[in-house]
Design a protein around this motif. Structure first.
Motif, PDB file in Angstrom:
ATOM      1  N   ASP A   1     -26.952  -8.203  -0.719  1.00 55.69           N
ATOM      2  CA  ASP A   1     -27.379  -9.371   0.049  1.00 55.69           C
ATOM      3  C   ASP A   1     -27.543 -10.558  -0.909  1.00 55.69           C
ATOM      4  OD1 ASP A   1     -28.524 -10.721   2.339  1.00 55.69           O
ATOM      5  OD2 ASP A   1     -30.519 -10.380   1.508  1.00 55.69           O
ATOM      6  N   ALA A   2     -27.557 -11.751  -0.370  1.00 57.33           N
ATOM      7  CA  ALA A   2     -27.955 -12.971  -1.085  1.00 57.33           C
ATOM      8  C   ALA A   2     -27.323 -13.079  -2.479  1.00 57.33           C
ATOM      9  CB  ALA A   2     -29.494 -13.029  -1.150  1.00 57.33           C
ATOM     10  N   ASP A   3     -28.149 -13.047  -3.550  1.00 56.11           N
ATOM     11  CA  ASP A   3     -27.612 -13.241  -4.909  1.00 56.11           C
ATOM     12  C   ASP A   3     -26.556 -12.185  -5.260  1.00 56.11           C
ATOM     13  OD1 ASP A   3     -29.192 -15.437  -5.250  1.00 56.11           O
ATOM     14  OD2 ASP A   3     -30.738 -14.415  -6.424  1.00 56.11           O
ATOM     15  N   ALA A   4     -26.682 -11.004  -4.704  1.00 53.26           N
ATOM     16  CA  ALA A   4     -25.671  -9.971  -4.988  1.00 53.26           C
ATOM     17  C   ALA A   4     -24.312 -10.392  -4.445  1.00 53.26           C
ATOM     18  CB  ALA A   4     -26.092  -8.629  -4.389  1.00 53.26           C
ATOM     19  N   ILE A   5     -24.304 -11.094  -3.310  1.00 48.15           N
ATOM     20  CA  ILE A   5     -23.032 -11.566  -2.739  1.00 48.15           C
ATOM     21  C   ILE A   5     -22.446 -12.664  -3.632  1.00 48.15           C
ATOM     22  CG2 ILE A   5     -21.984 -12.732  -0.763  1.00 48.15           C
ATOM     23  CD1 ILE A   5     -24.030 -11.283   0.989  1.00 48.15           C
ATOM     24  N   THR A   6     -23.307 -13.558  -4.088  1.00 46.55           N
ATOM     25  CA  THR A   6     -22.841 -14.625  -4.991  1.00 46.55           C
ATOM     26  C   THR A   6     -22.274 -14.013  -6.267  1.00 46.55           C
ATOM     27  OG1 THR A   6     -24.521 -16.064  -4.068  1.00 46.55           O
ATOM     28  CG2 THR A   6     -23.578 -16.741  -6.169  1.00 46.55           C
ATOM     29  N   LEU A   7     -22.937 -12.975  -6.773  1.00 45.20           N
ATOM     30  CA  LEU A   7     -22.440 -12.314  -7.990  1.00 45.20           C
ATOM     31  C   LEU A   7     -21.076 -11.671  -7.758  1.00 45.20           C
ATOM     32  CD1 LEU A   7     -25.768 -10.768  -9.313  1.00 45.20           C
ATOM     33  CD2 LEU A   7     -24.217 -12.206 -10.659  1.00 45.20           C
ATOM     34  N   ILE A   8     -20.922 -11.020  -6.615  1.00 45.43           N
ATOM     35  CA  ILE A   8     -19.624 -10.379  -6.323  1.00 45.43           C
ATOM     36  C   ILE A   8     -18.544 -11.452  -6.179  1.00 45.43           C
ATOM     37  CG2 ILE A   8     -18.340  -9.037  -4.589  1.00 45.43           C
ATOM     38  CD1 ILE A   8     -21.005  -7.506  -4.076  1.00 45.43           C
ATOM     39  N   ALA A   9     -18.926 -12.599  -5.591  1.00 43.61           N
ATOM     40  CA  ALA A   9     -17.954 -13.696  -5.452  1.00 43.61           C
ATOM     41  C   ALA A   9     -17.530 -14.213  -6.828  1.00 43.61           C
ATOM     42  CB  ALA A   9     -18.562 -14.821  -4.614  1.00 43.61           C
ATOM     43  N   LYS A  10     -18.509 -14.317  -7.737  1.00 48.37           N
ATOM     44  CA  LYS A  10     -18.223 -14.840  -9.076  1.00 48.37           C
ATOM     45  C   LYS A  10     -17.495 -13.830  -9.955  1.00 48.37           C
ATOM     46  CE  LYS A  10     -21.848 -16.857 -11.425  1.00 48.37           C
ATOM     47  NZ  LYS A  10     -23.143 -17.506 -11.586  1.00 48.37           N
ATOM     48  N   PHE A  11     -17.899 -12.567  -9.816  1.00 49.73           N
ATOM     49  CA  PHE A  11     -17.343 -11.505 -10.678  1.00 49.73           C
ATOM     50  C   PHE A  11     -16.820 -10.368  -9.798  1.00 49.73           C
ATOM     51  CE2 PHE A  11     -21.100 -13.391 -12.779  1.00 49.73           C
ATOM     52  CZ  PHE A  11     -20.462 -14.050 -13.828  1.00 49.73           C
ATOM     53  N   PRO A  12     -15.663 -10.568  -9.177  1.00 51.21           N
ATOM     54  CA  PRO A  12     -15.162  -9.557  -8.228  1.00 51.21           C
ATOM     55  C   PRO A  12     -14.997  -8.179  -8.875  1.00 51.21           C
ATOM     56  CG  PRO A  12     -13.788 -11.543  -8.189  1.00 51.21           C
ATOM     57  CD  PRO A  12     -14.752 -11.709  -9.315  1.00 51.21           C
ATOM     58  N   ASP A  13     -14.807  -8.141 -10.207  1.00 48.35           N
ATOM     59  CA  ASP A  13     -14.623  -6.847 -10.876  1.00 48.35           C
ATOM     60  C   ASP A  13     -15.888  -5.984 -10.810  1.00 48.35           C
ATOM     61  OD1 ASP A  13     -15.822  -8.739 -12.606  1.00 48.35           O
ATOM     62  OD2 ASP A  13     -15.515  -7.350 -14.288  1.00 48.35           O
ATOM     63  N   LEU A  14     -17.008  -6.591 -10.420  1.00 48.65           N
ATOM     64  CA  LEU A  14     -18.232  -5.789 -10.236  1.00 48.65           C
ATOM     65  C   LEU A  14     -17.980  -4.636  -9.257  1.00 48.65           C
ATOM     66  CD1 LEU A  14     -21.155  -8.374  -9.901  1.00 48.65           C
ATOM     67  CD2 LEU A  14     -21.118  -6.390 -11.426  1.00 48.65           C
ATOM     68  N   LEU A  15     -17.128  -4.904  -8.285  1.00 43.15           N
ATOM     69  CA  LEU A  15     -16.893  -3.883  -7.254  1.00 43.15           C
ATOM     70  C   LEU A  15     -16.125  -2.683  -7.808  1.00 43.15           C
ATOM     71  CD1 LEU A  15     -16.167  -6.015  -4.058  1.00 43.15           C
ATOM     72  CD2 LEU A  15     -18.233  -4.736  -4.642  1.00 43.15           C
ATOM     73  N   ASP A  16     -15.511  -2.834  -8.994  1.00 42.51           N
ATOM     74  CA  ASP A  16     -14.835  -1.681  -9.608  1.00 42.51           C
ATOM     75  C   ASP A  16     -15.840  -0.589  -9.954  1.00 42.51           C
ATOM     76  OD1 ASP A  16     -12.639  -3.257  -9.385  1.00 42.51           O
ATOM     77  OD2 ASP A  16     -12.537  -3.796 -11.529  1.00 42.51           O
ATOM     78  N   ALA A  17     -17.108  -0.989 -10.122  1.00 49.91           N
ATOM     79  CA  ALA A  17     -18.142  -0.010 -10.480  1.00 49.91           C
ATOM     80  C   ALA A  17     -18.456   0.927  -9.326  1.00 49.91           C
ATOM     81  CB  ALA A  17     -19.418  -0.755 -10.891  1.00 49.91           C
ATOM     82  N   ARG A  18     -17.999   0.562  -8.152  1.00 48.43           N
ATOM     83  CA  ARG A  18     -18.382   1.302  -6.952  1.00 48.43           C
ATOM     84  C   ARG A  18     -17.460   2.484  -6.721  1.00 48.43           C
ATOM     85  NH1 ARG A  18     -16.529  -0.992  -1.213  1.00 48.43           N
ATOM     86  NH2 ARG A  18     -17.295   0.720   0.085  1.00 48.43           N
ATOM     87  N   ASP A  19     -18.039   3.630  -6.359  1.00 46.63           N
ATOM     88  CA  ASP A  19     -17.239   4.763  -5.906  1.00 46.63           C
ATOM     89  C   ASP A  19     -16.719   4.383  -4.514  1.00 46.63           C
ATOM     90  OD1 ASP A  19     -16.368   7.004  -4.624  1.00 46.63           O
ATOM     91  OD2 ASP A  19     -18.062   8.277  -5.216  1.00 46.63           O
ATOM     92  N   PRO A  20     -15.387   4.305  -4.336  1.00 49.09           N
ATOM     93  CA  PRO A  20     -14.868   3.797  -3.056  1.00 49.09           C
ATOM     94  C   PRO A  20     -15.333   4.595  -1.839  1.00 49.09           C
ATOM     95  CG  PRO A  20     -13.082   4.474  -4.537  1.00 49.09           C
ATOM     96  CD  PRO A  20     -14.357   4.672  -5.289  1.00 49.09           C
ATOM     97  N   ASP A  21     -15.806   5.814  -2.059  1.00 46.00           N
ATOM     98  CA  ASP A  21     -16.259   6.613  -0.911  1.00 46.00           C
ATOM     99  C   ASP A  21     -17.691   6.322  -0.500  1.00 46.00           C
ATOM    100  OD1 ASP A  21     -13.844   7.810  -0.674  1.00 46.00           O
ATOM    101  OD2 ASP A  21     -14.361   9.484  -2.008  1.00 46.00           O
ATOM    102  N   THR A  22     -18.420   5.529  -1.288  1.00 48.73           N
ATOM    103  CA  THR A  22     -19.803   5.263  -0.886  1.00 48.73           C
ATOM    104  C   THR A  22     -19.878   3.947  -0.126  1.00 48.73           C
ATOM    105  OG1 THR A  22     -20.228   4.268  -3.021  1.00 48.73           O
ATOM    106  CG2 THR A  22     -20.963   6.531  -2.719  1.00 48.73           C
ATOM    107  N   PRO A  23     -20.634   3.945   0.968  1.00 47.18           N
ATOM    108  CA  PRO A  23     -20.683   2.755   1.816  1.00 47.18           C
ATOM    109  C   PRO A  23     -21.277   1.545   1.111  1.00 47.18           C
ATOM    110  CG  PRO A  23     -21.592   4.667   2.958  1.00 47.18           C
ATOM    111  CD  PRO A  23     -21.382   5.083   1.537  1.00 47.18           C
ATOM    112  N   LEU A  24     -20.716   0.398   1.442  1.00 47.76           N
ATOM    113  CA  LEU A  24     -21.244  -0.883   0.966  1.00 47.76           C
ATOM    114  C   LEU A  24     -21.431  -1.760   2.201  1.00 47.76           C
ATOM    115  CD1 LEU A  24     -21.846  -2.985  -1.303  1.00 47.76           C
ATOM    116  CD2 LEU A  24     -19.390  -3.501  -1.316  1.00 47.76           C
ATOM    117  N   VAL A  25     -22.586  -2.398   2.304  1.00 46.55           N
ATOM    118  CA  VAL A  25     -22.834  -3.357   3.387  1.00 46.55           C
ATOM    119  C   VAL A  25     -23.053  -4.723   2.751  1.00 46.55           C
ATOM    120  CG1 VAL A  25     -24.331  -3.995   5.322  1.00 46.55           C
ATOM    121  CG2 VAL A  25     -23.898  -1.565   4.837  1.00 46.55           C
TER     122      VAL A  25
END
Ligand SMILES: NC(=O)C1=CN([C@@H]2O[C@H](COP(=O)(O)OP(=O)(O)OC[C@H]3O[C@@H](n4cnc5c(N)ncnc54)[C@H](OP(=O)(O)O)[C@@H]3O)[C@@H](O)[C@H]2O)[C@@H](O)CC1
Ligand SMILES: [K+]
Length: 482
Positions: free
Chosen positions: A328-352
């Motif tokens: 939420d909030a700052d986390a969304i701004t961070l993902i927008a700024k650094f899209p590679d952050l999402l590489d840390a995520r296991d694609p099978d785990t839900p993200l909202v």
């Protein structure tokens, strides 16, 4: 769940039904429903039906036909009906004949304004399912004369039926009477529709799967985690909250407290506001950082967390844990700024992801635009995440295309800190193991209800919305016997 169908789907269903229905029967049912609601509105606003004045704004298609037939029915109740024809040469023939037989008045647009100004009720039959764009200038000029309550036939003219977008002059209705099934406009722009009533014309069997859904209170009740005798503090999941800062502890208190109130699961807080959080919520286990937080079944990251290096490292750690995350909030701004952050995520785990319009633009590079449901769906696919796009009508889309709309009861939710409360609710439902799309939708429902209960007609701060969460959950659970 309550279904909503786009105009293409409604048309296809209507065609099948028309093929097996006597000529005019569907329109008669629709128009009779309009007349019943018009009489109700007259009784409410004027105190009587007979002797009142109703003006019909009649466009070139079947929407105008509905209005003309409704006018003919209202004549039987002693109503003085005037039809204003925008396109006299294309007005619905049978409807016009019926109104004339019933001795209704018929005028052209040029002569229409006095009857509009004198009307006790105006019926908007300018355009329905075939609407494209805002009202045309002739229709817009007539609508400017309206001061009486307006009953919109099927949908308020000038509002896009499939997106609810308003891009120029449009009718603002007091009540909308729609037929067969609700269309997207009714949930995406309820403000222009007023009270919405559905008249059954026998379409249900032909409709198929809906394009959008709205969670009914029974759906939320069935989804909300309620502990049984076998449960303990761990079985409803442990929610982790990474939010707030020493300078801005408010977001941490709001998100964490909301998670505490949402379910009977445990809540851990990780961040520099731990002391403040513990002072308000002694049941919370607080630590200084996500790295020493212990095990959780979901993370909420972002509210008041900051968008610097520390926030970035926190979000990366949280995404690496292999548990559902609400960003939420700052986390969304961070993902927008650094899209590679999402590489840390296991694609099978839900993200909202829970953006408002501005965050959505930051995240995707484009504002949601007129078609908010399509925008949320595209973002959900792109990020392989549930996207909850905030607004008066909140849209929640899943990567598989499922889309729900949560309509707010008033605008009291739009206040500072309200989003922090929502993220805590979502996190608690994710920890309890709910499907992430349902978790986001159920949380939005309870959040809206808490705001409505807390506001009670006046502005309300987010801390009071949070305080009303138990009352909102109680109201929801009261719906289904357990
Ligand atoms: N089918 C059924 O079984 C049933 C249908 N029912 C009813 O029929 C309705 C759909 O009727 P529909 O398809 O005839 O067209 P409708 O919406 O009246 O539009 C008419 C014309 O308006 C025009 N127009 C377009 N945009 C405009 C704008 N922005 N501002 C002004 N004008 C605009 C455009 O004309 P054109 O572009 O050709 O000039 C268009 O052709 C549906 O909503 C329901 O009420 C019910 O009776 C139940 C049974
Ligand atoms: K209309």
């Amino acid at each position: 769940m309550l279904g909503i169908w786009t105009t293409d789907r409604i048309r296809a269903a209507e065609e099948k039904l028309l093929a097996v229905t006597p000529e005019g029967a569907l329109m008669h049912k629709a128009a009779f429903g309009v007349a019943v609601h018009a009489a109700q509105m007259l009784a409410k606003h004027v105190g009587r039906v007979s002797g009142t004045r109703v003006t019909l704004l009649v466009g070139a298609g079947n929407n105008g036909g509905d209005a003309l037939w409704a006018g003919a029915f209202l004549r039987k109740r002693g109503v003085r009906v005037t039809a204003v024809l925008l396109k006299p040469e294309r007005a619905h023939e049978a409807g016009l004949a019926a109104l004339r037989r019933a001795r209704g008045r018929v005028v052209t647009a040029d002569d229409g304004w006095p009857s509009i100004e004198q009307a006790d009720l105006v019926i908007d039959g300018i355009v329905g399912l075939s609407a494209r764009g805002p009202l045309r200038s002739d229709a817009a000029a007539l609508v400017e004369h309206v001061s009486a309550p307006v009953l919109a036939v099927d949908l308020p003219s000038g509002v896009d039926p499939d997106t609810g977008a308003v891009d120029g002059p449009a009718v603002r209705a007091t009540r909308t009477v729609t037929f067969g099934a609700r269309k997207p406009v009714h949930v995406l722009n309820p403000g222009f529709c007023g009270q919405i009533h559905l008249v059954d014309i026998g379409l249900a069997e032909e409709l198929g799967e809906p394009d959008l859904v709205q969670l009914g209170v029974a759906d939320v009740a069935a989804a909300w985690p309620v502990p049984g005798p076998e449960d303990n503090k761990y079985t409803q999941g442990v929610t982790g909250i990474a939010a707030g800062s020493a300078t801005y502890p408010g977001a941490a208190v709001l998100a964490t407290g909301s998670a505490v109130l949402a379910t009977s699961g445990m809540v851990r807080y990780a961040g520099s506001a731990a002391d403040v959080v513990r002072a308000d919520w002694p049941e919370v286990i607080g630590t200084g950082s996500v790295t020493d937080a212990g095990r959780v079944q979901s993370w909420v990251a972002g509210p008041g967390m900051g968008t610097g290096n520390e926030g970035r490292a926190t979000l990366r750690h949280v995404l690496e844990q292999g548990v559902p995350v609400c960003a939420d909030a700052d986390a969304i701004t961070l993902i927008a700024k650094f899209p590679d952050l999402l590489d840390a995520r296991d694609p099978d785990t839900p993200l909202v992801l829970t953006p408002h319009a501005g965050e959505f633009e930051r995240l995707t590079g484009a504002a949601p635009g007129a078609d908010r449901a399509a925008a949320a769906r595209a973002a959900a696919r792109r990020f392989d995440a549930v996207v909850l796009l905030k607004g008066h009508s909140t849209v929640v889309a899943a990567p598989d295309g499922r889309t729900l709309v949560n309509v707010a009861n008033g605008s009291w939710l739009a206040t500072a800190g309200s989003g922090d409360v929502l993220s805590g609710l979502i996190g608690a439902l994710l920890a309890a193991g709910l499907d992430p799309w349902l978790a986001a939708g159920a949380a939005a429902h309870v959040h809206g209800l808490a705001a409505y209960l807390a506001a009670d007609g006046v502005p309300v701060p987010a801390s009071k919305i949070q305080a009303a969460i138990p009352a909102a959950i109680r109201a929801v659970l009261a719906y289904t016997p357990r």
